[in-house]
Design an enzyme around this catalytic site. Structure first.
Site: not given
Ligand code: PDD
Length: 284
Positions: A99, A147
């Site tokens: 860590r 993400k």
């Molecule tokens: N979430 N905005 C946020 C904050 C998200 O977490 C997501 C997707 C999207 C849409 O992205 P996409 O069309 O590529 O799924 C927009 C996923 C589905 C989840 O966290 O389960």
């Protein structure tokens, strides 16, 4: 019992494990993707792979799996787990190390975990789909275009919504809506224009969003990518969200304001239909 993928091995889920020293666990030092499956095939795989590479790159996280290798792993899991409709979840972390806030040596291998979730994505007619959202301060960090698995705040928001009898939260920063807690947000104006927030560090560039906007253009619908206020949203003719888990999904109430007729509107209905049709045709 599901077969899951962990670091190159396909194992039953009760035998799958990662280190307690993994940086995904300790620092949320990890990125993820969720890819939908229709008819046992993957939707927009290339888009998800490209966004994964971008997230990894923005975080300086080394990664060696190729698109072909990842696709093969996704397909194997879909087949082994008999997924007709559902989702494949993929997470890549910076790996396990002592860590330390400073990143470990670049030779530390990533942890890669993948699993499937069987889920009906197209089972219900549009009349039975509608969500209520509440507006909530967007307290997330300022790189929502990456993400990452830092999903505590979106979880808090969904729980706040649930407590208030709603389904989700639309996040508000500087008086304008950024996006939903796990989806992109849209409204339809009186004139029939689809409005959704323009891409920046404030929102995730949804893979579904890109396809939905392509469908809108194909249908010759007018699209504006710009910020919109909570007031504009509440006065809109229609509202909806998009994501890999919801596709196009109507929003019929924002806080106390009923949107349009309070039922799924024609723009969302048409976009959902065409999105699903196009996705079935291009799934791999
Ligand atoms: N979430 N905005 C946020 C904050 C998200 O977490 C997501 C997707 C999207 C849409 O992205 P996409 O069309 O590529 O799924 C927009 C996923 C589905 C989840 O966290 O389960």
């Amino acid at each position: 019992m599901r077969i899951v993928y962990v670091n190159g091995h396909y194992v039953p889920e009760n035998e799958a494990s990662v280190s307690v020293f993994d940086r995904g666990f300790l620092f949320a030092d990890a990125v993820y993707e969720v890819t939908s499956v229709l008819d046992g095939k993957l939707l927009d795989f290339k888009g998800h792979y490209e966004r994964l590479k971008r997230s990894l790159n923005e975080l300086d996280m080394p990664f060696s799996m190729t698109e072909e290798e990842l696709l093969a792993a996704h397909r194997k899991l879909v087949a082994e787990n008999n997924i007709d409709e559902g989702l494949v979840y993929l997470q890549v972390t910076r790996g396990a190390a002592d860590r330390d806030f400073v990143y470990p040596d670049a030779s530390t291998p990533n942890t890669v975990v993948m699993f499937t979730q069987s889920k009906s994505l197209t089972g219900k007619p549009i009349e039975e789909l509608s969500m209520k959202v509440i507006t909530v301060d967007d307290l997330r960090w300022q790189r929502c275009d990456i993400k990452t698995v830092q999903l505590l705040y979106p979880s808090i928001v969904k729980n706040m919504a649930k407590k208030q009898g709603a389904d989700d939260g639309w996040l508000v920063r500087d008086g304008v809506i950024t996006e939903g807690s796990s989806n992109n947000a849209y409204i339809v104006t009186e004139e029939g224009t689809i409005v959704t927030r323009d891409l920046s560090h404030s929102i995730l560039a949804g893979i579904t969003r890109a396809s939905v906007l392509e469908c809108a253009r194909q249908l010759q619908m007018k699209v504006e990518e710009r910020p919109f206020t909570v007031e504009e949203a509440k006065a809109a003719k229609e509202a909806f969200v998009s994501s890999a888990t919801t596709f196009v999904y109507p929003v019929v109430q924002i806080d106390e304001a009923v949107i349009g007729t309070g039922k799924p509107g024609p723009v969302a209905a048409k976009l959902r239909e065409i999105y699903i049709e196009n996705s079935r045709a291009t799934a791999i």
